[in-house]
Design a protein around this motif. Structure first.
Motif, PDB file in Angstrom:
ATOM      1  N   ASP A 174       0.843  -1.204   0.000  1.00 45.51           N
ATOM      2  CA  ASP A 174       0.000   0.000   0.000  1.00 45.51           C
ATOM      3  C   ASP A 174       0.878   1.254   0.000  1.00 45.51           C
ATOM      4  N   ASN A 175       1.932   1.263   0.880  1.00 46.89           N
ATOM      5  CA  ASN A 175       2.875   2.395   0.900  1.00 46.89           C
ATOM      6  C   ASN A 175       3.507   2.587  -0.470  1.00 46.89           C
ATOM      7  N   ALA A 176       3.972   1.453  -1.072  1.00 41.06           N
ATOM      8  CA  ALA A 176       4.641   1.526  -2.375  1.00 41.06           C
ATOM      9  C   ALA A 176       3.714   2.154  -3.423  1.00 41.06           C
TER      10      ALA A 176
ATOM     11  N   ALA B 128       9.656  -3.490  -3.790  1.00 43.52           N
ATOM     12  CA  ALA B 128      10.398  -2.375  -4.371  1.00 43.52           C
ATOM     13  C   ALA B 128       9.476  -1.527  -5.227  1.00 43.52           C
ATOM     14  N   ASP B 129       9.722  -0.199  -5.197  1.00 45.04           N
ATOM     15  CA  ASP B 129       8.922   0.674  -6.056  1.00 45.04           C
ATOM     16  C   ASP B 129       9.824   1.685  -6.739  1.00 45.04           C
ATOM     17  N   THR B 130       9.282   2.400  -7.664  1.00 45.52           N
ATOM     18  CA  THR B 130      10.049   3.419  -8.373  1.00 45.52           C
ATOM     19  C   THR B 130       9.492   4.795  -7.996  1.00 45.52           C
TER      20      THR B 130
ATOM     21  N   TYR C 286       6.075   8.914  12.557  1.00 42.07           N
ATOM     22  CA  TYR C 286       7.106   9.614  11.808  1.00 42.07           C
ATOM     23  C   TYR C 286       6.769   9.540  10.318  1.00 42.07           C
ATOM     24  N   ARG C 287       6.629  10.708   9.712  1.00 44.79           N
ATOM     25  CA  ARG C 287       6.299  10.736   8.286  1.00 44.79           C
ATOM     26  C   ARG C 287       7.136  11.798   7.609  1.00 44.79           C
ATOM     27  N   VAL C 288       7.490  11.571   6.363  1.00 45.32           N
ATOM     28  CA  VAL C 288       8.303  12.563   5.656  1.00 45.32           C
ATOM     29  C   VAL C 288       7.443  13.796   5.383  1.00 45.32           C
ATOM     30  N   ASP C 289       6.270  13.568   4.881  1.00 44.54           N
ATOM     31  CA  ASP C 289       5.372  14.680   4.561  1.00 44.54           C
ATOM     32  C   ASP C 289       4.031  14.381   5.223  1.00 44.54           C
TER      33      ASP C 289
ATOM     34  N   ARG D 104       0.685  15.148   3.296  1.00 46.71           N
ATOM     35  CA  ARG D 104       0.449  14.246   2.170  1.00 46.71           C
ATOM     36  C   ARG D 104       0.016  12.874   2.654  1.00 46.71           C
ATOM     37  N   SER D 105       0.720  12.387   3.718  1.00 45.59           N
ATOM     38  CA  SER D 105       0.401  11.068   4.262  1.00 45.59           C
ATOM     39  C   SER D 105      -1.046  11.020   4.735  1.00 45.59           C
ATOM     40  N   ARG D 106      -1.429  12.124   5.432  1.00 46.86           N
ATOM     41  CA  ARG D 106      -2.784  12.180   5.968  1.00 46.86           C
ATOM     42  C   ARG D 106      -3.814  12.194   4.826  1.00 46.86           C
TER      43      ARG D 106
ATOM     44  N   GLY E  72      -4.603   9.048   3.579  1.00 44.65           N
ATOM     45  CA  GLY E  72      -5.265   8.144   4.521  1.00 44.65           C
ATOM     46  C   GLY E  72      -4.332   7.431   5.459  1.00 44.65           C
ATOM     47  N   GLY E  73      -3.072   7.856   5.500  1.00 48.52           N
ATOM     48  CA  GLY E  73      -2.100   7.162   6.381  1.00 48.52           C
ATOM     49  C   GLY E  73      -2.183   7.662   7.808  1.00 48.52           C
ATOM     50  N   THR E  74      -1.766   6.788   8.729  1.00 49.07           N
ATOM     51  CA  THR E  74      -1.769   7.164  10.150  1.00 49.07           C
ATOM     52  C   THR E  74      -0.351   7.406  10.654  1.00 49.07           C
ATOM     53  N   GLY E  75       0.625   7.031   9.841  1.00 51.54           N
ATOM     54  CA  GLY E  75       2.024   7.170  10.304  1.00 51.54           C
ATOM     55  C   GLY E  75       2.406   6.041  11.250  1.00 51.54           C
ATOM     56  N   LEU E  76       1.556   5.006  11.375  1.00 50.51           N
ATOM     57  CA  LEU E  76       1.859   3.906  12.287  1.00 50.51           C
ATOM     58  C   LEU E  76       2.179   2.617  11.542  1.00 50.51           C
ATOM     59  N   GLY E  77       1.937   2.640  10.221  1.00 51.97           N
ATOM     60  CA  GLY E  77       2.078   1.421   9.417  1.00 51.97           C
ATOM     61  C   GLY E  77       3.442   0.763   9.546  1.00 51.97           C
ATOM     62  N   LEU E  78       4.505   1.512   9.289  1.00 48.63           N
ATOM     63  CA  LEU E  78       5.855   0.909   9.318  1.00 48.63           C
ATOM     64  C   LEU E  78       6.242   0.457  10.729  1.00 48.63           C
ATOM     65  N   ALA E  79       5.744   1.199  11.751  1.00 45.47           N
ATOM     66  CA  ALA E  79       6.036   0.803  13.133  1.00 45.47           C
ATOM     67  C   ALA E  79       5.411  -0.562  13.408  1.00 45.47           C
TER      68      ALA E  79
ATOM     69  N   GLY F 164      13.194   5.714  -5.828  1.00 40.04           N
ATOM     70  CA  GLY F 164      12.395   4.587  -5.358  1.00 40.04           C
ATOM     71  C   GLY F 164      12.850   4.060  -4.021  1.00 40.04           C
ATOM     72  N   THR F 165      12.017   3.163  -3.485  1.00 39.86           N
ATOM     73  CA  THR F 165      12.276   2.614  -2.153  1.00 39.86           C
ATOM     74  C   THR F 165      12.234   1.097  -2.224  1.00 39.86           C
ATOM     75  N   THR F 166      13.116   0.458  -1.482  1.00 37.65           N
ATOM     76  CA  THR F 166      13.104  -1.003  -1.393  1.00 37.65           C
ATOM     77  C   THR F 166      12.971  -1.383   0.071  1.00 37.65           C
TER      78      THR F 166
HETATM   79  P1  ADP Z   1       1.708   6.091   6.633  1.00 33.91           P
HETATM   80  O1  ADP Z   1       0.429   5.675   7.251  1.00 33.91           O
HETATM   81  O2  ADP Z   1       1.927   7.527   6.590  1.00 33.91           O
HETATM   82  O3  ADP Z   1       1.971   5.394   5.349  1.00 33.91           O
HETATM   83  P2  ADP Z   1       3.903   4.475   7.472  1.00 33.91           P
HETATM   84  O4  ADP Z   1       4.427   4.195   8.821  1.00 33.91           O
HETATM   85  O5  ADP Z   1       3.450   3.347   6.662  1.00 33.91           O
HETATM   86  O6  ADP Z   1       2.786   5.572   7.662  1.00 33.91           O
HETATM   87  O7  ADP Z   1       4.994   5.268   6.682  1.00 33.91           O
HETATM   88  C1  ADP Z   1       5.662   6.349   7.283  1.00 33.91           C
HETATM   89  C2  ADP Z   1       6.219   7.275   6.259  1.00 33.91           C
HETATM   90  O8  ADP Z   1       7.250   6.618   5.537  1.00 33.91           O
HETATM   91  C3  ADP Z   1       5.272   7.688   5.217  1.00 33.91           C
HETATM   92  O9  ADP Z   1       4.504   8.797   5.631  1.00 33.91           O
HETATM   93  C4  ADP Z   1       6.182   8.069   4.075  1.00 33.91           C
HETATM   94  O10 ADP Z   1       6.655   9.402   4.246  1.00 33.91           O
HETATM   95  C5  ADP Z   1       7.303   7.097   4.230  1.00 33.91           C
HETATM   96  N1  ADP Z   1       7.167   5.923   3.294  1.00 33.91           N
HETATM   97  C6  ADP Z   1       6.728   4.700   3.646  1.00 33.91           C
HETATM   98  N2  ADP Z   1       6.791   3.860   2.568  1.00 33.91           N
HETATM   99  C7  ADP Z   1       7.292   4.598   1.532  1.00 33.91           C
HETATM  100  C8  ADP Z   1       7.593   4.304   0.146  1.00 33.91           C
HETATM  101  N3  ADP Z   1       7.415   3.079  -0.360  1.00 33.91           N
HETATM  102  N4  ADP Z   1       8.075   5.328  -0.632  1.00 33.91           N
HETATM  103  C9  ADP Z   1       8.274   6.537  -0.078  1.00 33.91           C
HETATM  104  N5  ADP Z   1       8.000   6.870   1.208  1.00 33.91           N
HETATM  105  C10 ADP Z   1       7.519   5.916   1.994  1.00 33.91           C
END
Ligand code: ADP
Length: 606
Positions: free
Chosen positions: A503-505, A531-533, A550-553, A556-558, A561-568, A590-592
């Motif tokens: 979903d993040n990708a 992996a994504d581009t 923790y979110r980069v932007d 935008r994340s909000r 629909g992101g909560t910023g908790l997914g990766l945690a 891109g991100t891997t």
């Molecule tokens: P969110 O609900 O915002 O997706 P995550 O914990 O999943 O929260 O991700 C945290 C932040 O990591 C995202 O807000 C985004 O800035 C960055 N991120 C996560 N996955 C990717 C990706 N595949 N490409 C670029 N940025 C990503």
């Protein structure tokens, strides 16, 4: 040379002993020899004197006749010669006035030339009526003679003197051989004394010399050496005492070493850094943790000045503050930047070192992690409040608008309610994620692990994101190698992990991009790579990207629909499975995201 000799003699007991013995024997010999020679000589003289007196008495009648004034000089001469021949003695006839009238060693014609014998000591004694006696060197004969003079009396009148003389040699000659024997005996005694001296000295000094070397080795720290114990005498006892002392010392030193090793081991295994300085700010001890904290080599350590080893002015300030505090403990939190910045709580205590002034003991407690956790907690509370406030504010705002008349406008009213519903949904999602995360962190989630085929799980995940991907014209592909082993995982949780990542990708990849999911077996694990581009993650954010909220932007994340908790959540779930999460990214390229899961065991799979 002389100095060296004196030193040599002074240093060696053996030489001293032998020389003392030799000197003693020599002195005894000289004294005894002198006494013996003298006694022998006296006895010789006495014997000779007795012989001469006896002879004189035998001859006194003839002498009386010949001393008469009428006696013919020739008769006197013959008497002297005859008796001399028979007795071997020198015979002299002397008149009362001292004139010599017959002399066995001198011809008649010489008599007139002979001076008066009145003053000769033996003659004087004889003239006084006694038996005169004297030992003297005779000019006439050339060696020592014993003279005996007998007064010759005619009635009560002394008419003259009969003097007999014999060389002392007659008797002493016989003693010469005795003296030789004595001398030889003396030399023999000296030789024996030398032998005994050397033998005794060696017997006495050899063990002493050995003990000296043993003592020197002990002084050098070697307590394994043992002194020789051969005899039951004082030297043997000394050796025994030395050995007992050495073994006691050894035991004591071993005890001390053991104690020291234990203390060092305890100090070194402490997580806290411990260091101590003396009154002159020289290091007394420092443990392994301090060495690691300041990256100190093994050569820097106790004995060196504090600032030379630990170049930290703050720590030195604390040390001085502790001294100034006069016996109080001083604590301070210091940021020590060697080699990486870490926060330490440092306690400094005064060390009373007796006469050496007051030292300081410092205990450094690394509170970096503690402080970080405190910060994370505060941030978390702030973040949660902030995250909850945003949808709540929106819900309240729209509800107010609706209550204030919005409900009367059917189109707007419906739109507003939809917005309220979306925000309420978001609130729900947020709370769900929070609950989920907290449960995983608290270990409340039990994983129902079973052999799971990755392809089976990936299929429905991709099906969920596909509409979204298609809308953005993204190519989503799964490339799992045939024969990939099943993983040991909780199926639902694995879906959650994959869904979050895919979903993040999809979310962070612009139109026309590509998202690929691959997997490969790796040392008992299976590595899954998403992996994504897409937009990528700045390298400064990368280390903190798995932290909660923790979110980069953020905006935008909000919006997405992101909560910023997914990766945690993903990170915790992967770790709960015994795997590892790794994120690599390049901004704009891109991100891997890859994670590992253990492969299912054969019996598990069966
Ligand atoms: P969110 O609900 O915002 O997706 P995550 O914990 O999943 O929260 O991700 C945290 C932040 O990591 C995202 O807000 C985004 O800035 C960055 N991120 C996560 N996955 C990717 C990706 N595949 N490409 C670029 N940025 C990503």
């Amino acid at each position: 040379m002389l100095r060296w000799l004196i030193l040599f003699f002074r240093r060696r007991i053996a030489v001293k002993l032998t020389l003392t013995l030799l000197a003693f024997v020599a002195v005894v010999e000289v004294v005894a020899g002198a006494y013996l020679t003298r006694a022998l000589e006296e006895r010789a003289v006495q014997a000779l004197e007795g012989r001469l007196v006896a002879l004189a008495r035998l001859l006194q009648d003839d002498a009386r006749t010949l001393l008469a004034p009428a006696a013919a000089p020739q008769a006197r001469r013959e008497f002297a010669l005859r008796t001399s021949r028979v007795t071997d003695a020198r015979i002299t006839l002397i008149l009362r006035d001292g004139r010599v009238v017959a002399e066995s060693d001198r011809p008649l014609e010489d008599l007139a030339k002979i001076e008066s014998h009145r003053d000769r000591p033996e003659v004087r004694t004889a003239l006084a009526g006694g038996v005169g006696r004297a030992v003297r060197r005779s000019e006439t004969v050339g060696h020592d003679l014993l003279y005996v003079a007998l007064p010759i009396q005619d009635g009560t009148r002394t008419v003259g003197i009969l003097r007999l003389a014999l060389p002392l040699e007659v008797v002493t000659g016989a003693y010469a051989s005795i003296r030789q024997v004595l001398l030889a005996g003396g030399f023999l005694a000296l030789a024996v004394a030398l032998g005994i001296g050397l033998f005794v000295a060696r017997r006495v000094t050899r063990p002493v010399v050995e003990m000296q070397s043993v003592a020197r080795q002990m002084a050098g720290g070697d307590y394994t050496v043992r002194a020789p114990v051969r005899s039951p005498d004082e030297i043997g006892k000394l050796g025994r005492a030395l050995n007992v002392m050495a073994s006691r010392f050894r035991e004591k030193i071993e005890d001390l070493e053991r104690e020291q090793a234990t203390i060092t081991a305890i100090l070194d295994s402490m997580v806290e850094g411990v260091l101590a300085v003396d009154g002159r700010d020289h290091l007394l001890l420092l443990n392994q943790s301090v060495r690691a904290m300041f990256r100190l080599g093994p050569r820097l350590g106790p004995g060196k000045p504090f600032l030379e080893v630990i170049r930290n002015a703050d720590l030195f300030d604390l040390l001085e503050a502790c001294r100034a505090a006069g016996g109080e403990m001083v604590s301070r939190e210091l940021s020590l930047t060697t080699p990486v910045e870490r926060v330490h709580e440092v306690h400094a205590l005064p060390l009373r070192l007796g006469g050496e002034g007051t030292g300081v003991l410092m205990v450094l407690h690394d509170v970096t992690e503690l402080r970080r956790l405190e910060r994370v907690r505060t941030e978390f509370v702030a973040n949660v409040s902030h995250e909850l406030r945003t949808p709540l504010t929106a819900i309240r705002g729209y509800l107010e608008t609706l209550l204030e008349g919005g409900l009367d406008e059917p189109d707007n009213g419906r739109r507003f309610l939809q917005i309220v519903f979306r925000h309420a949904e978001r609130l729900g999602r947020l709370l769900d994620d929070l609950m989920d995360l907290s449960n995983i962190e608290l270990g409340k989630v039990t994983l129902k692990r079973e052999p799971t085929d990755l392809a089976d799980v990936l299929e429905p995940v991709l099906a969920i994101v596909r509409p979204q991907a298609e809308a953005k014209r993204l190519a989503v592909a799964a490339d799992l190698p045939p024969g990939l082993p099943a993983v040991s995982a909780d199926r639902d949780r694995l879906v959650q992990i994959l869904l979050n990542l895919v979903d993040n990708a999809v979310k962070f990849t612009p139109e026309g991009g590509r998202v690929t999911v691959t997997a490969s077996p790796r040392e008992g694990m299976v590595e899954v790579v998403v992996a994504d581009t897409g937009v990528g993650i700045p390298s400064t954010d990368l280390p903190r990207i798995t932290e909660r909220f923790y979110r980069v932007d953020k905006a935008r994340s909000r919006e997405l629909g992101g909560t910023g908790l997914g990766l945690a959540i993903v990170k915790h779930l992967v770790q709960a499975h015994g795997g590892e999460l790794r994120i690599e990214s390049e901004l704009g390229k891109g991100t891997t995201v890859s994670f590992t899961l253990p492969t299912a065991r054969v019996e598990e799979a069966a």
